[in-house]
Design a protein around this motif. Structure first.
Motif, PDB file in Angstrom:
ATOM      1  N   PRO A   1      -3.793  -3.876  -2.873  1.00 59.47           N
ATOM      2  CA  PRO A   1      -4.442  -3.248  -1.716  1.00 59.47           C
ATOM      3  C   PRO A   1      -3.550  -3.195  -0.486  1.00 59.47           C
ATOM      4  O   PRO A   1      -3.594  -2.242   0.286  1.00 59.47           O
ATOM      5  N   VAL A   2      -2.722  -4.238  -0.288  1.00 61.38           N
ATOM      6  CA  VAL A   2      -1.858  -4.321   0.892  1.00 61.38           C
ATOM      7  C   VAL A   2      -0.407  -4.329   0.432  1.00 61.38           C
ATOM      8  O   VAL A   2      -0.004  -5.214  -0.322  1.00 61.38           O
ATOM      9  N   GLU A   3       0.362  -3.354   0.890  1.00 59.24           N
ATOM     10  CA  GLU A   3       1.792  -3.332   0.605  1.00 59.24           C
ATOM     11  C   GLU A   3       2.530  -3.667   1.888  1.00 59.24           C
ATOM     12  O   GLU A   3       2.917  -2.800   2.658  1.00 59.24           O
ATOM     13  N   GLY A   4       2.674  -4.971   2.132  1.00 57.73           N
ATOM     14  CA  GLY A   4       3.284  -5.445   3.363  1.00 57.73           C
ATOM     15  C   GLY A   4       2.690  -6.772   3.753  1.00 57.73           C
ATOM     16  O   GLY A   4       2.032  -7.451   2.950  1.00 57.73           O
ATOM     17  N   ALA A   5       2.884  -7.152   5.009  1.00 55.04           N
ATOM     18  CA  ALA A   5       2.476  -8.466   5.488  1.00 55.04           C
ATOM     19  C   ALA A   5       1.003  -8.495   5.869  1.00 55.04           C
ATOM     20  O   ALA A   5       0.512  -7.622   6.583  1.00 55.04           O
ATOM     21  N   LEU A   6       0.305  -9.525   5.409  1.00 52.18           N
ATOM     22  CA  LEU A   6      -1.101  -9.784   5.746  1.00 52.18           C
ATOM     23  C   LEU A   6      -1.167 -11.031   6.602  1.00 52.18           C
ATOM     24  O   LEU A   6      -0.704 -12.103   6.194  1.00 52.18           O
ATOM     25  N   LEU A   7      -1.735 -10.903   7.788  1.00 54.92           N
ATOM     26  CA  LEU A   7      -1.896 -12.032   8.701  1.00 54.92           C
ATOM     27  C   LEU A   7      -3.349 -12.478   8.700  1.00 54.92           C
ATOM     28  O   LEU A   7      -4.252 -11.657   8.869  1.00 54.92           O
ATOM     29  N   ILE A   8      -3.568 -13.781   8.523  1.00 54.44           N
ATOM     30  CA  ILE A   8      -4.920 -14.347   8.484  1.00 54.44           C
ATOM     31  C   ILE A   8      -5.015 -15.435   9.537  1.00 54.44           C
ATOM     32  O   ILE A   8      -4.116 -16.282   9.659  1.00 54.44           O
ATOM     33  N   GLY A   9      -6.093 -15.435  10.304  1.00 52.40           N
ATOM     34  CA  GLY A   9      -6.255 -16.476  11.308  1.00 52.40           C
ATOM     35  C   GLY A   9      -7.697 -16.620  11.736  1.00 52.40           C
ATOM     36  O   GLY A   9      -8.569 -15.865  11.325  1.00 52.40           O
ATOM     37  N   GLY A  10      -7.944 -17.635  12.569  1.00 55.56           N
ATOM     38  CA  GLY A  10      -9.278 -17.833  13.114  1.00 55.56           C
ATOM     39  C   GLY A  10     -10.003 -19.012  12.522  1.00 55.56           C
ATOM     40  O   GLY A  10      -9.402 -20.049  12.206  1.00 55.56           O
ATOM     41  N   GLY A  11     -11.317 -18.853  12.331  1.00 52.12           N
ATOM     42  CA  GLY A  11     -12.206 -19.940  11.956  1.00 52.12           C
ATOM     43  C   GLY A  11     -12.245 -20.266  10.485  1.00 52.12           C
ATOM     44  O   GLY A  11     -11.324 -19.939   9.722  1.00 52.12           O
ATOM     45  N   PRO A  12     -13.352 -20.894  10.038  1.00 51.24           N
ATOM     46  CA  PRO A  12     -13.426 -21.437   8.675  1.00 51.24           C
ATOM     47  C   PRO A  12     -13.364 -20.393   7.568  1.00 51.24           C
ATOM     48  O   PRO A  12     -12.938 -20.705   6.451  1.00 51.24           O
ATOM     49  N   LEU A  13     -13.777 -19.171   7.830  1.00 56.26           N
ATOM     50  CA  LEU A  13     -13.719 -18.149   6.785  1.00 56.26           C
ATOM     51  C   LEU A  13     -12.287 -17.728   6.465  1.00 56.26           C
ATOM     52  O   LEU A  13     -12.038 -17.129   5.415  1.00 56.26           O
ATOM     53  N   ALA A  14     -11.359 -18.049   7.355  1.00 56.07           N
ATOM     54  CA  ALA A  14      -9.958 -17.737   7.091  1.00 56.07           C
ATOM     55  C   ALA A  14      -9.481 -18.420   5.816  1.00 56.07           C
ATOM     56  O   ALA A  14      -8.723 -17.834   5.026  1.00 56.07           O
ATOM     57  N   ALA A  15      -9.936 -19.665   5.606  1.00 52.94           N
ATOM     58  CA  ALA A  15      -9.540 -20.379   4.394  1.00 52.94           C
ATOM     59  C   ALA A  15     -10.129 -19.727   3.150  1.00 52.94           C
ATOM     60  O   ALA A  15      -9.501 -19.706   2.081  1.00 52.94           O
ATOM     61  N   ARG A  16     -11.344 -19.157   3.269  1.00 49.90           N
ATOM     62  CA  ARG A  16     -11.951 -18.455   2.127  1.00 49.90           C
ATOM     63  C   ARG A  16     -11.139 -17.224   1.758  1.00 49.90           C
ATOM     64  O   ARG A  16     -10.957 -16.893   0.585  1.00 49.90           O
TER      65      ARG A  16
ATOM     66  N   ILE B   1       1.896 -13.328   2.862  1.00 47.67           N
ATOM     67  CA  ILE B   1       0.731 -13.867   3.567  1.00 47.67           C
ATOM     68  C   ILE B   1       1.200 -14.763   4.704  1.00 47.67           C
ATOM     69  O   ILE B   1       2.030 -15.661   4.500  1.00 47.67           O
ATOM     70  N   TYR B   2       0.648 -14.532   5.887  1.00 51.26           N
ATOM     71  CA  TYR B   2       1.049 -15.288   7.066  1.00 51.26           C
ATOM     72  C   TYR B   2      -0.179 -15.782   7.820  1.00 51.26           C
ATOM     73  O   TYR B   2      -1.272 -15.247   7.666  1.00 51.26           O
ATOM     74  N   ARG B   3       0.029 -16.824   8.638  1.00 53.10           N
ATOM     75  CA  ARG B   3      -1.023 -17.323   9.518  1.00 53.10           C
ATOM     76  C   ARG B   3      -0.522 -17.250  10.957  1.00 53.10           C
ATOM     77  O   ARG B   3       0.675 -17.292  11.231  1.00 53.10           O
ATOM     78  N   TYR B   4      -1.477 -17.166  11.876  1.00 55.42           N
ATOM     79  CA  TYR B   4      -1.157 -17.215  13.292  1.00 55.42           C
ATOM     80  C   TYR B   4      -2.119 -18.210  13.909  1.00 55.42           C
ATOM     81  O   TYR B   4      -3.290 -17.915  14.125  1.00 55.42           O
ATOM     82  N   GLY B   5      -1.623 -19.424  14.150  1.00 55.02           N
ATOM     83  CA  GLY B   5      -2.483 -20.529  14.547  1.00 55.02           C
ATOM     84  C   GLY B   5      -2.483 -21.577  13.457  1.00 55.02           C
ATOM     85  O   GLY B   5      -1.618 -21.599  12.572  1.00 55.02           O
ATOM     86  N   ASP B   6      -3.470 -22.442  13.475  1.00 52.92           N
ATOM     87  CA  ASP B   6      -3.505 -23.563  12.534  1.00 52.92           C
ATOM     88  C   ASP B   6      -4.071 -23.194  11.175  1.00 52.92           C
ATOM     89  O   ASP B   6      -3.849 -23.884  10.187  1.00 52.92           O
ATOM     90  N   GLU B   7      -4.849 -22.127  11.111  1.00 52.65           N
ATOM     91  CA  GLU B   7      -5.489 -21.732   9.856  1.00 52.65           C
ATOM     92  C   GLU B   7      -5.013 -20.346   9.437  1.00 52.65           C
ATOM     93  O   GLU B   7      -4.724 -19.488  10.283  1.00 52.65           O
ATOM     94  N   PRO B   8      -4.960 -20.114   8.105  1.00 50.12           N
ATOM     95  CA  PRO B   8      -5.252 -21.050   7.013  1.00 50.12           C
ATOM     96  C   PRO B   8      -4.032 -21.899   6.667  1.00 50.12           C
ATOM     97  O   PRO B   8      -2.890 -21.437   6.743  1.00 50.12           O
ATOM     98  N   ALA B   9      -4.273 -23.120   6.255  1.00 44.34           N
ATOM     99  CA  ALA B   9      -3.198 -24.020   5.868  1.00 44.34           C
ATOM    100  C   ALA B   9      -2.494 -23.479   4.632  1.00 44.34           C
ATOM    101  O   ALA B   9      -3.106 -22.881   3.759  1.00 44.34           O
ATOM    102  N   GLY B  10      -1.191 -23.684   4.563  1.00 45.92           N
ATOM    103  CA  GLY B  10      -0.434 -23.262   3.382  1.00 45.92           C
ATOM    104  C   GLY B  10       0.249 -21.925   3.528  1.00 45.92           C
ATOM    105  O   GLY B  10       1.196 -21.630   2.808  1.00 45.92           O
ATOM    106  N   ALA B  11      -0.213 -21.088   4.456  1.00 46.06           N
ATOM    107  CA  ALA B  11       0.420 -19.788   4.665  1.00 46.06           C
ATOM    108  C   ALA B  11       1.608 -19.946   5.617  1.00 46.06           C
ATOM    109  O   ALA B  11       1.650 -20.853   6.445  1.00 46.06           O
ATOM    110  N   ALA B  12       2.586 -19.070   5.485  1.00 50.46           N
ATOM    111  CA  ALA B  12       3.736 -19.099   6.378  1.00 50.46           C
ATOM    112  C   ALA B  12       3.312 -18.714   7.792  1.00 50.46           C
ATOM    113  O   ALA B  12       2.436 -17.877   7.981  1.00 50.46           O
TER     114      ALA B  12
END
Length: 450
Positions: free
Chosen positions: A39-54, A66-77
């Motif tokens: 679905p995504v051909e490129g960088a996906l940034l995930i951040g925010g509250g508890p649903l970010a981990a889902r 897959i990237y994060r901006y902030g503390d969540e989700p853990a494990g992402a660059a």
């Protein structure tokens, strides 16, 4: 029909000229192509509250980057503004924002991203439905997300889109399907929409053929949007039955043969249409798409009874009557998906189309009214409301009106039949029982009724 302004604006000379004059500069939208795997051909940034981990739990099925901006989700660059890659997709979970002072996190998260979005980027904000919250301050904060999301969608450039998804209790496990649609080119002409997900006990088992083993009927399927819907459902694995009026038999049969489907010629306004249709469906249906429709435009002062009656008969009465007959006969299986082709005219109105707007608004009302009753059988019913779509019909609109229809949206262009078909195909999936009684606009965030 070719959009010559977009062709010019995207040429070397045109790009410089429209920039110098301050004219709109819409880009050619990226749409789903055969052979695409993610679905995504490129960088996906995930951040925010508890649903970010889902979301992070299935993000590797969306893209490899897959990237994060902030503390969540853990494990992402970690994504670093100004140093990270261009972002093709963004998911921000705002579901834990419960007070006015917390809304500043919307600015803090999105502001640094705005100059780092790739061409035709797709953004999604997750929240909780305000009406589901007991705390009035929390409900206010979540309702505020609608103003932010719709406004930010209008600020995106280069074909970017943004949607807000309110996630109901128990619907957390249904996020993959909507994100596969809204973060991908399948939703190229959908922006500024607010949808609600609820719990659903069915899931897609094979994302490469999400409609495999499901039998679908498309009315008005011989050409235009109906033909595109049939092609897209067949692409996704459905066994398609194509229905249209007898004069369209040749085109209908040719398309059915190409798709490996079956053609049915029927006047859906005939007195015995319901009985004829039920007889044609001995194995029943899993997907019902009411696409057939007509226009007979006149201002109300000049509207003839024949023009009024014909539009209401085809566009509203036939879907009501045929769907009721299929439900009563048991031809619509449990967990079936019903999709009604409405229009933004049914939401915003349109001069000279009182009859058409009545019929399309009636379809939206039908979806809303039937949703709760049909849920007992796991059946969902939704409306798709296209805006300006490039078809043979719109090609005959006077030049000035046609150009206005194309440019009066956040994306600055008309959509294609494929855009409507992709939305229908998503709503036909097993997992979209989580989405029911709603109207999804496929209009590029048209200023009409926005």
């Amino acid at each position: 029909m070719s959009d010559r302004y977009i062709d010019f604006a995207n040429s070397s000379l045109g790009h410089r000229l429209v920039g110098a004059l301050g004219l709109p500069s819409p880009v050619r939208l990226e749409r789903w192509q055969a052979g695409r795997l993610r679905p995504v051909e490129g960088a996906l940034l995930i951040g925010g509250g508890p649903l970010a981990a889902r979301v992070n739990a299935f993000a590797n099925r969306l893209t490899d980057a897959i990237y994060r901006y902030g503390d969540e989700p853990a494990g992402a660059a970690e994504w670093i503004p100004g140093a990270g890659p261009k972002l093709k997709a963004v998911v921000f979970d705002a579901s834990d924002l419960q007070r006015t002072d917390q809304l500043k996190r919307l600015r803090e998260f999105f502001q640094p991203l705005m100059k780092s979005l790739d061409r035709c980027a797709h953004l999604v904000i997750l929240g909780r439905a305000p009406e589901s919250l007991d705390d009035p301050f929390a409900a206010s904060a979540q309702r505020a997300l609608e103003g932010f999301s719709r406004s930010l969608a209008k600020e995106l450039r280069s074909g970017g889109t943004l949607q807000l998804i309110y996630v109901g209790d128990g619907a957390e496990d249904q996020l993959e399907g909507p994100l596969r649609f809204f973060l991908s080119p399948k939703s190229a002409f959908v922006s500024g929409q607010v949808i609600r997900l609820q719990a659903c006990d069915t899931q897609v088992s094979d994302w490469t053929r999400p409609l495999a083993g499901r039998k679908a009927l498309v009315t008005g399927a011989a050409r235009g949007i109906g033909a595109s819907i049939a092609e897209t459902l067949a692409r996704d694995g459905a066994d398609v039955i194509l229905l249209d009026v007898p004069p369209a038999k040749a085109d209908l049969e040719a398309l059915a043969a190409r798709l490996g489907g079956r053609a049915v010629t029927l006047d859906i306004c005939a007195g015995d249409a319901a009985a004829q249709l039920t007889e044609q469906l001995p194995e029943g249906l899993d997907i019902l798409v009411h696409n057939a429709g007509i226009t007979r435009d006149k201002t109300l002062a000049n509207m003839t009874p024949d023009f009024w009656d014909a539009v209401l008969a085809v566009n509203l009465n036939a879907p009501q009557t045929l769907t009721q007959a299929l439900l009563d006969s048991g031809a619509l299986h449990d967990h079936a998906r019903i999709i009604l082709l409405a229009s933004i005219s049914g939401i915003a109105g349109n001069r000279g189309q009182t009859n058409y707007a009545v019929s399309k608004a009636g379809l939206i009302g039908l979806a809303q009214a039937w949703a709760t009753t049909l849920q007992a059988r796991g059946i969902s019913i939704n409306a798709v409301a296209p805006g300006f779509i490039e078809t043979q019909m719109t090609a005959h609109i006077p030049f000035g009106l046609r150009e206005a229809g194309r440019r009066m949206s956040s994306l600055g262009q008309g959509g294609l039949p494929q855009d409507v078909a992709e939305a229908v195909a998503w709503l036909a999936q097993p997992g979209t029982g989580a989405f029911t009684g709603q109207a999804l606009r496929v209009c590029g965030q048209s200023v009409l009724g926005a």
